[in-house]
Design an enzyme around this catalytic site. Structure first.
Site, mmCIF file in Angstrom:
data_model
loop_
_atom_site.group_PDB
_atom_site.id
_atom_site.type_symbol
_atom_site.label_atom_id
_atom_site.label_comp_id
_atom_site.label_asym_id
_atom_site.label_seq_id
_atom_site.Cartn_x
_atom_site.Cartn_y
_atom_site.Cartn_z
ATOM 1 N N THR A 33 45.845 -30.272 6.801
ATOM 2 C CA THR A 33 44.843 -29.319 6.323
ATOM 3 C C THR A 33 43.430 -29.919 6.406
ATOM 4 O O THR A 33 43.253 -31.112 6.227
ATOM 5 C CB THR A 33 45.181 -28.932 4.879
ATOM 6 O OG1 THR A 33 46.482 -28.370 4.882
ATOM 7 C CG2 THR A 33 44.208 -27.934 4.312
ATOM 8 N N THR A 88 44.675 -24.440 7.150
ATOM 9 C CA THR A 88 45.877 -25.205 6.829
ATOM 10 C C THR A 88 47.024 -25.053 7.808
ATOM 11 O O THR A 88 47.126 -24.052 8.529
ATOM 12 C CB THR A 88 46.391 -24.815 5.417
ATOM 13 O OG1 THR A 88 47.325 -25.797 4.989
ATOM 14 C CG2 THR A 88 47.041 -23.455 5.376
ATOM 15 N N SER A 102 48.241 -23.342 -1.848
ATOM 16 C CA SER A 102 47.459 -24.114 -2.825
ATOM 17 C C SER A 102 45.978 -24.160 -2.440
ATOM 18 O O SER A 102 45.162 -24.689 -3.205
ATOM 19 C CB SER A 102 47.971 -25.552 -2.887
ATOM 20 O OG SER A 102 49.299 -25.588 -3.300
ATOM 21 N N GLY A 131 47.895 -30.335 -0.011
ATOM 22 C CA GLY A 131 49.114 -29.633 -0.434
ATOM 23 C C GLY A 131 49.006 -29.166 -1.881
ATOM 24 O O GLY A 131 47.962 -28.657 -2.307
HETATM 25 O O1 DON Z 1 48.508 -23.724 1.938
HETATM 26 C C1 DON Z 1 48.998 -24.717 1.385
HETATM 27 O O2 DON Z 1 49.075 -24.823 0.178
HETATM 28 C C2 DON Z 1 49.525 -25.871 2.227
HETATM 29 N N1 DON Z 1 49.781 -25.400 3.578
HETATM 30 C C3 DON Z 1 48.563 -27.016 2.208
HETATM 31 C C4 DON Z 1 49.063 -28.198 3.000
HETATM 32 C C5 DON Z 1 48.146 -29.340 2.980
HETATM 33 O O3 DON Z 1 47.117 -29.355 2.336
HETATM 34 C C6 DON Z 1 48.569 -30.525 3.761
HETATM 35 N N2 DON Z 1 47.483 -31.460 3.905
HETATM 36 N N3 DON Z 1 47.157 -32.421 3.413
#
Ligand code: DON
Length: 214
Positions: free
Chosen positions: A26, A44, A98, A119
């Site tokens: 992300t 993301t 998130s 995440g």
């Molecule tokens: O939308 C979400 O909550 C997840 N797809 C976020 C994933 C994410 O931030 C991974 N990166 N560090």
């Protein structure tokens, strides 16, 4: 392109492939323009290289954002998030996310633009940074770089970053909390508009983050 000169031939021996370090997941950007317009943008996928499937002939990878749905109640996704029927896969529906791109106004005027990848730790990182700015009056850099903690219901543990205050850890353990040390919480990018009109910016020390002004 930094040393590109359209008037002069390059020496082939001096040209080699560049290595661009890119985060695999992300991405967040916080922006304020000259007029004070703010934009907070998070984009993301769920894991590095998404679903690891390339669209033949088109040259791009498919995302694996479907992992943010609950495949079935009680089964965690790759961030350990456990969902129920409300987050079941249904055609046309958006998965739980998130992502927390955030704009804060003070007296109806632009004040803070903030957001992060991370995440399930995303809302925690944004919330704690905002509490640090608004309630503890920290500057932008301290607000995002001070050690953070995170709890997401399941697994039933408090994740603390490695330089988290040991006295607080002991107190939490005495109260019965399971403490898990290590890992990082967010990579937060923030801009705060100061009362003198200046912009205070900070990029998280946890990653390859950066700040730029034009
Ligand atoms: O939308 C979400 O909550 C997840 N797809 C976020 C994933 C994410 O931030 C991974 N990166 N560090």
């Amino acid at each position: 392109m930094q040393d590109y000169n359209p008037e002069k031939a390059s020496v082939s021996e001096n040209i080699s492939a560049g290595i661009i370090h890119e985060s695999n997941e992300t991405t967040h950007i916080s922006i304020i323009d000259a007029e004070g317009n703010m934009a907070s943008i998070t984009t993301t996928l769920n894991g590095g290289y998404g679903s690891k499937v390339v669209v033949g002939g088109a040259g791009f990878l498919l995302n694996n954002e479907m992992d943010d749905f609950s495949v079935k109640p009680g089964t965690p996704n790759m961030f350990g998030a456990v969902g129920g029927e409300a987050n079941a896969i249904v055609p046309g529906k958006r998965m739980l996310s998130s992502m927390t791109p955030t704009l804060v106004l003070k007296n109806k005027k632009p004040y803070v633009v903030i957001g992060t990848p991370g995440g399930t730790t995303i809302p925690t990182a944004v919330f704690e940074a905002l509490v640090n700015i608004i309630d503890f009056n920290m500057n932008a850099s301290d607000a995002i770089n001070k050690p953070k903690f995170h709890h997401q219901w399941l697994p039933d543990e408090v994740l603390v970053e490695k330089d988290f205050n040991p006295t607080v850890i002991k107190k939490l353990q005495a109260m019965g909390y399971n403490i898990k040390e290590g890992g990082t919480i967010g990579r937060t990018e923030v801009i705060r508009l100061l009362s003198n009109g200046k912009r205070e910016t900070a990029a998280d020390k946890r990653g390859d983050d950066s700040v730029a002004g034009f």
